[in-house]
Design a protein around this motif. Structure first.
Motif, PDB file in Angstrom:
ATOM      1  N   GLY A  86      41.523 -26.558  88.444  1.00  0.00           N
ATOM      2  CA  GLY A  86      41.994 -27.906  88.796  1.00  0.00           C
ATOM      3  C   GLY A  86      42.557 -28.025  90.197  1.00  0.00           C
ATOM      4  N   TYR A  87      42.503 -26.962  90.984  1.00  0.00           N
ATOM      5  CA  TYR A  87      43.096 -26.995  92.323  1.00  0.00           C
ATOM      6  C   TYR A  87      42.053 -26.887  93.439  1.00  0.00           C
ATOM      7  CZ  TYR A  87      46.955 -25.694  89.246  1.00  0.00           C
ATOM      8  OH  TYR A  87      47.849 -25.647  88.203  1.00  0.00           O
ATOM      9  N   LEU A  88      40.793 -26.644  93.051  1.00  0.00           N
ATOM     10  CA  LEU A  88      39.741 -26.422  94.052  1.00  0.00           C
ATOM     11  C   LEU A  88      38.684 -27.522  93.977  1.00  0.00           C
ATOM     12  CD1 LEU A  88      39.134 -22.591  93.452  1.00  0.00           C
ATOM     13  CD2 LEU A  88      40.430 -23.625  95.312  1.00  0.00           C
ATOM     14  N   CYS A  89      38.022 -27.775  95.115  1.00  0.00           N
ATOM     15  CA  CYS A  89      36.887 -28.722  95.094  1.00  0.00           C
ATOM     16  C   CYS A  89      35.563 -28.009  95.322  1.00  0.00           C
ATOM     17  CB  CYS A  89      37.094 -29.825  96.136  1.00  0.00           C
ATOM     18  SG  CYS A  89      37.141 -29.210  97.834  1.00  0.00           S
ATOM     19  N   VAL A  90      35.620 -26.757  95.805  1.00  0.00           N
ATOM     20  CA  VAL A  90      34.379 -26.009  96.054  1.00  0.00           C
ATOM     21  C   VAL A  90      34.745 -24.560  96.359  1.00  0.00           C
ATOM     22  CG1 VAL A  90      34.364 -26.441  98.559  1.00  0.00           C
ATOM     23  CG2 VAL A  90      32.185 -26.100  97.332  1.00  0.00           C
ATOM     24  N   MET A  91      33.817 -23.630  96.120  1.00  0.00           N
ATOM     25  CA  MET A  91      34.042 -22.212  96.390  1.00  0.00           C
ATOM     26  C   MET A  91      32.793 -21.601  97.020  1.00  0.00           C
ATOM     27  SD  MET A  91      35.724 -20.780  92.853  1.00  0.00           S
ATOM     28  CE  MET A  91      34.665 -21.674  91.722  1.00  0.00           C
ATOM     29  N   THR A  92      32.975 -20.445  97.661  1.00  0.00           N
ATOM     30  CA  THR A  92      31.833 -19.632  98.072  1.00  0.00           C
ATOM     31  C   THR A  92      32.192 -18.170  97.843  1.00  0.00           C
ATOM     32  OG1 THR A  92      30.263 -19.069  99.849  1.00  0.00           O
ATOM     33  CG2 THR A  92      32.548 -19.440 100.514  1.00  0.00           C
ATOM     34  N   SER A  93      31.178 -17.394  97.411  1.00  0.00           N
ATOM     35  CA  SER A  93      31.386 -15.979  97.104  1.00  0.00           C
ATOM     36  C   SER A  93      30.380 -15.123  97.861  1.00  0.00           C
ATOM     37  CB  SER A  93      31.199 -15.723  95.593  1.00  0.00           C
ATOM     38  OG  SER A  93      31.043 -14.321  95.345  1.00  0.00           O
ATOM     39  N   GLU A  94      30.789 -13.929  98.251  1.00  0.00           N
ATOM     40  CA  GLU A  94      29.862 -12.994  98.920  1.00  0.00           C
ATOM     41  C   GLU A  94      28.657 -12.717  98.049  1.00  0.00           C
ATOM     42  OE1 GLU A  94      29.273  -9.483  98.338  1.00  0.00           O
ATOM     43  OE2 GLU A  94      28.712  -8.737 100.322  1.00  0.00           O
ATOM     44  N   GLU A  95      28.823 -12.879  96.724  1.00  0.00           N
ATOM     45  CA  GLU A  95      27.750 -12.545  95.784  1.00  0.00           C
ATOM     46  C   GLU A  95      26.825 -13.715  95.480  1.00  0.00           C
ATOM     47  OE1 GLU A  95      28.656  -8.491  95.271  1.00  0.00           O
ATOM     48  OE2 GLU A  95      26.941  -9.679  94.622  1.00  0.00           O
ATOM     49  N   GLU A  96      27.110 -14.886  96.077  1.00  0.00           N
ATOM     50  CA  GLU A  96      26.335 -16.083  95.684  1.00  0.00           C
ATOM     51  C   GLU A  96      25.671 -16.716  96.900  1.00  0.00           C
ATOM     52  OE1 GLU A  96      27.846 -16.174  91.560  1.00  0.00           O
ATOM     53  OE2 GLU A  96      26.276 -17.380  92.530  1.00  0.00           O
ATOM     54  N   ASP A  97      24.385 -17.065  96.761  1.00  0.00           N
ATOM     55  CA  ASP A  97      23.647 -17.653  97.892  1.00  0.00           C
ATOM     56  C   ASP A  97      24.298 -18.956  98.350  1.00  0.00           C
ATOM     57  OD1 ASP A  97      20.294 -16.753  96.681  1.00  0.00           O
ATOM     58  OD2 ASP A  97      22.140 -15.612  96.965  1.00  0.00           O
ATOM     59  N   ASP A  98      24.527 -19.864  97.381  1.00  0.00           N
ATOM     60  CA  ASP A  98      25.001 -21.209  97.743  1.00  0.00           C
ATOM     61  C   ASP A  98      26.456 -21.427  97.324  1.00  0.00           C
ATOM     62  OD1 ASP A  98      21.753 -22.164  96.632  1.00  0.00           O
ATOM     63  OD2 ASP A  98      22.457 -21.899  98.722  1.00  0.00           O
ATOM     64  N   VAL A  99      26.960 -22.616  97.663  1.00  0.00           N
ATOM     65  CA  VAL A  99      28.340 -22.975  97.280  1.00  0.00           C
ATOM     66  C   VAL A  99      28.431 -23.023  95.750  1.00  0.00           C
ATOM     67  CG1 VAL A  99      28.748 -24.292  99.370  1.00  0.00           C
ATOM     68  CG2 VAL A  99      27.929 -25.474  97.303  1.00  0.00           C
ATOM     69  N   LEU A 100      29.638 -22.820  95.251  1.00  0.00           N
ATOM     70  CA  LEU A 100      29.913 -22.868  93.819  1.00  0.00           C
ATOM     71  C   LEU A 100      30.702 -24.143  93.517  1.00  0.00           C
ATOM     72  CD1 LEU A 100      31.081 -19.152  93.428  1.00  0.00           C
ATOM     73  CD2 LEU A 100      28.909 -20.114  92.600  1.00  0.00           C
ATOM     74  N   PRO A 101      30.153 -25.034  92.715  1.00  0.00           N
ATOM     75  CA  PRO A 101      30.901 -26.262  92.371  1.00  0.00           C
ATOM     76  C   PRO A 101      32.036 -25.936  91.407  1.00  0.00           C
ATOM     77  CG  PRO A 101      28.865 -26.162  91.111  1.00  0.00           C
ATOM     78  CD  PRO A 101      28.849 -24.971  92.037  1.00  0.00           C
ATOM     79  N   VAL A 102      32.969 -26.892  91.254  1.00  0.00           N
ATOM     80  CA  VAL A 102      34.037 -26.718  90.258  1.00  0.00           C
ATOM     81  C   VAL A 102      33.726 -27.627  89.076  1.00  0.00           C
ATOM     82  CG1 VAL A 102      35.735 -26.082  92.003  1.00  0.00           C
ATOM     83  CG2 VAL A 102      35.490 -28.497  91.307  1.00  0.00           C
ATOM     84  N   LYS A 103      34.461 -27.467  88.005  1.00  0.00           N
ATOM     85  CA  LYS A 103      34.205 -28.222  86.765  1.00  0.00           C
ATOM     86  C   LYS A 103      34.472 -29.703  87.030  1.00  0.00           C
ATOM     87  CE  LYS A 103      35.918 -28.019  81.880  1.00  0.00           C
ATOM     88  NZ  LYS A 103      34.865 -28.773  81.294  1.00  0.00           N
ATOM     89  N   GLU A 104      33.542 -30.538  86.585  1.00  0.00           N
ATOM     90  CA  GLU A 104      33.692 -31.994  86.741  1.00  0.00           C
ATOM     91  C   GLU A 104      35.032 -32.440  86.154  1.00  0.00           C
ATOM     92  OE1 GLU A 104      30.702 -32.714  89.031  1.00  0.00           O
ATOM     93  OE2 GLU A 104      31.870 -34.406  88.237  1.00  0.00           O
ATOM     94  N   GLY A 105      35.731 -33.287  86.902  1.00  0.00           N
ATOM     95  CA  GLY A 105      37.018 -33.783  86.420  1.00  0.00           C
ATOM     96  C   GLY A 105      38.168 -32.866  86.764  1.00  0.00           C
ATOM     97  N   TYR A 106      37.845 -31.702  87.343  1.00  0.00           N
ATOM     98  CA  TYR A 106      38.910 -30.746  87.697  1.00  0.00           C
ATOM     99  C   TYR A 106      38.930 -30.514  89.205  1.00  0.00           C
ATOM    100  CZ  TYR A 106      39.660 -29.632  82.784  1.00  0.00           C
ATOM    101  OH  TYR A 106      39.974 -29.706  81.443  1.00  0.00           O
ATOM    102  N   GLU A 107      38.403 -31.468  89.981  1.00  0.00           N
ATOM    103  CA  GLU A 107      38.347 -31.285  91.437  1.00  0.00           C
ATOM    104  C   GLU A 107      39.754 -31.367  92.027  1.00  0.00           C
ATOM    105  OE1 GLU A 107      36.821 -33.610  89.769  1.00  0.00           O
ATOM    106  OE2 GLU A 107      34.647 -33.392  89.986  1.00  0.00           O
ATOM    107  N   GLY A 108      40.061 -30.364  92.870  1.00  0.00           N
ATOM    108  CA  GLY A 108      41.381 -30.356  93.520  1.00  0.00           C
ATOM    109  C   GLY A 108      41.227 -30.453  95.026  1.00  0.00           C
ATOM    110  N   LYS A 109      42.293 -30.149  95.750  1.00  0.00           N
ATOM    111  CA  LYS A 109      42.266 -30.404  97.199  1.00  0.00           C
ATOM    112  C   LYS A 109      42.132 -29.145  98.045  1.00  0.00           C
ATOM    113  CE  LYS A 109      47.297 -30.492  97.671  1.00  0.00           C
ATOM    114  NZ  LYS A 109      48.411 -31.395  97.387  1.00  0.00           N
ATOM    115  N   TYR A 110      41.808 -27.997  97.414  1.00  0.00           N
ATOM    116  CA  TYR A 110      41.658 -26.768  98.192  1.00  0.00           C
ATOM    117  C   TYR A 110      40.248 -26.212  98.055  1.00  0.00           C
ATOM    118  CZ  TYR A 110      46.707 -26.900  98.660  1.00  0.00           C
ATOM    119  OH  TYR A 110      47.978 -27.292  98.965  1.00  0.00           O
TER     120      TYR A 110
END
Ligand code: AMP
Ligand code: P6P
Length: 358
Positions: A86-110
């Motif tokens: 609930g605190y993030l709006c998007v992520m990226t990981s060294e192990e993942e090609d593209d951005v990682l979305p967060v759960k709908e309705g749990y978008e945060g500001k970091y």
């Protein structure tokens, strides 16, 4: 047996929050969720030698590297927990090609950029490895709004709700980080992080499952006697880089040379030793392979968070052109950069050689 009344990392994070009267607790919540993920990974890493979790998963990641089972476990542990914190709006990981979305309705500001298990090639030989993380505020945080909601088991909370983040929210300068840190899984598991108010180290007591403040206000020694570099790349270095390493190995007792070589081949382990004892780590550009023409290490989730930490501890982090890592405008998620990082005096000296001014 009376255990020392150590300061827990949760207490430390709350003390930091109190220094920001308008804080809603979102960053505190984010850091605490990351810490739960770290404890989960630590337990698995420490079991790796016993459980049948060693060895390859049979897959390869965007870097074309074999993904080890522990890599996968660490990556899944962080992305699953953080996608619904609930605190993030998007992520990226060294192990993942593209951005990682967060759960709908749990978008945060970091936003969160992370290397789930750096140094994984060392897993099977029991060498320290680590998780590295970097937190930014999303761009245009005002797009969102605050609302009260009651989550089953989480009670009533006022939280910020926004939109899913994008790559643009992740491609921000290191200078604008809100928090950065690493967890090193070694002889003990340690968490070292900064939120811009100094660098603090916490050691995990696995019998209690708590991180206790063990290294308050870490400051990297101004000058060192250790250098960390893979000298196997010598044939591929620039002449300036070769001259600098030769300089470190010349005898000059007054200047404390020759330096001692310390290279583990696990970035978090090499960085952590240098942070505590002083030292300079170098991974410059080299001609070994086209992909490494701009260095091997990644900007968003390796160089940038470690640069934030080292500058907060009084050290420096630059490219082999002398550009501060924290001032680089990222162009892509998995962008590589040359990295020269460590004690201020040593990085200053390396910069003089590498830019041809000595
Ligand atoms: P928040 O409302 O919790 O997202 O916090 C707003 C801002 O206050 C953060 O972006 C930080 O700059 C600062 N802050 C809040 N909590 C903390 C904390 N636990 N440690 C350090 N800085 C914090
Ligand atoms: P080399 C591990 O694979 C890693 O990404 C870092 O942890 C480490 O500092 C570096 O690569 C080691 O690279 O080319 O010296 O083996």
């Amino acid at each position: 047996m009376h255990r020392p009344l150590g300061i827990t990392v949760s207490r430390h994070i709350m003390d930091l929050q109190r220094m920001h009267p308008g804080a809603t607790g979102e960053l505190t919540g984010l850091l605490n969720e990351l810490i739960v993920a770290a404890k989960t990974i630590s337990a698995e890493v420490n079991m790796a030698g016993l459980a049948d979790i060693l060895g390859m998963s049979g897959k390869t990641n965007i870097q074309g590297e074999e993904v080890q089972k522990l890599d996968e476990f660490a990556n899944n542990t962080i992305k699953r927990r953080m996608a619904r914190c609930g605190y993030l709006c998007v992520m990226t990981s060294e192990e993942e090609d593209d951005v990682l979305p967060v759960k709908e309705g749990y978008e945060g500001k970091y936003t969160l950029a992370f290397d789930p298990l750096d140094g994984s090639s060392n897993i099977d030989v029991n060498v320290s490895i680590g998780t590295i993380f970097s937190v930014h505020r999303r761009r245009n945080a005002k797009d969102g709004f605050f609302r009260r909601r009651t989550d089953p088991g989480a009670g009533v909370r006022t939280s910020y709700v926004g939109r899913q983040g994008t790559v643009d929210d992740l491609l921000q300068k290191g200078r604008d980080q809100v928090a950065a840190g690493y967890i090193i899984y070694g002889s003990s598991t340690m968490l070292v992080f900064t939120t811009g108010e100094g660098v603090h180290g916490f050691t995990l007591d696995p019998s209690v499952g708590e991180f206790y403040l063990s290294h308050p206000e870490i400051e990297i020694p101004e000058k060192s006697k250790y250098f960390s570099v893979n000298e196997g790349n010598y044939p591929y270095w620039s002449d300036n880089m070769r001259r600098y390493i030769e300089f470190l190995k010349q005898e000059d007792k007054e200047a404390g040379r020759p330096y001692s070589a310390r290279y583990i081949g696990s970035l978090v382990a090499d960085f952590h030793r240098n942070l505590i004892t002083g030292g300079i780590f170098l991974y410059p550009r080299d001609r070994k392979s086209p992909g490494k023409a701009s260095g091997k290490l990644r900007l968003l989730y390796e160089a940038s968070p470690l640069a934030f930490i080292v500058e907060q501890a009084g050290g420096r982090a630059i490219t082999d052109d002398g550009v501060a890592i924290l001032d680089i405008e990222p162009q892509s998620l998995h962008q590589r950069v040359p990295l020269i990082i460590g004690s201020r005096h040593d990085v200053d000296e390396a910069q003089a050689f590498l830019t041809g001014n000595r």
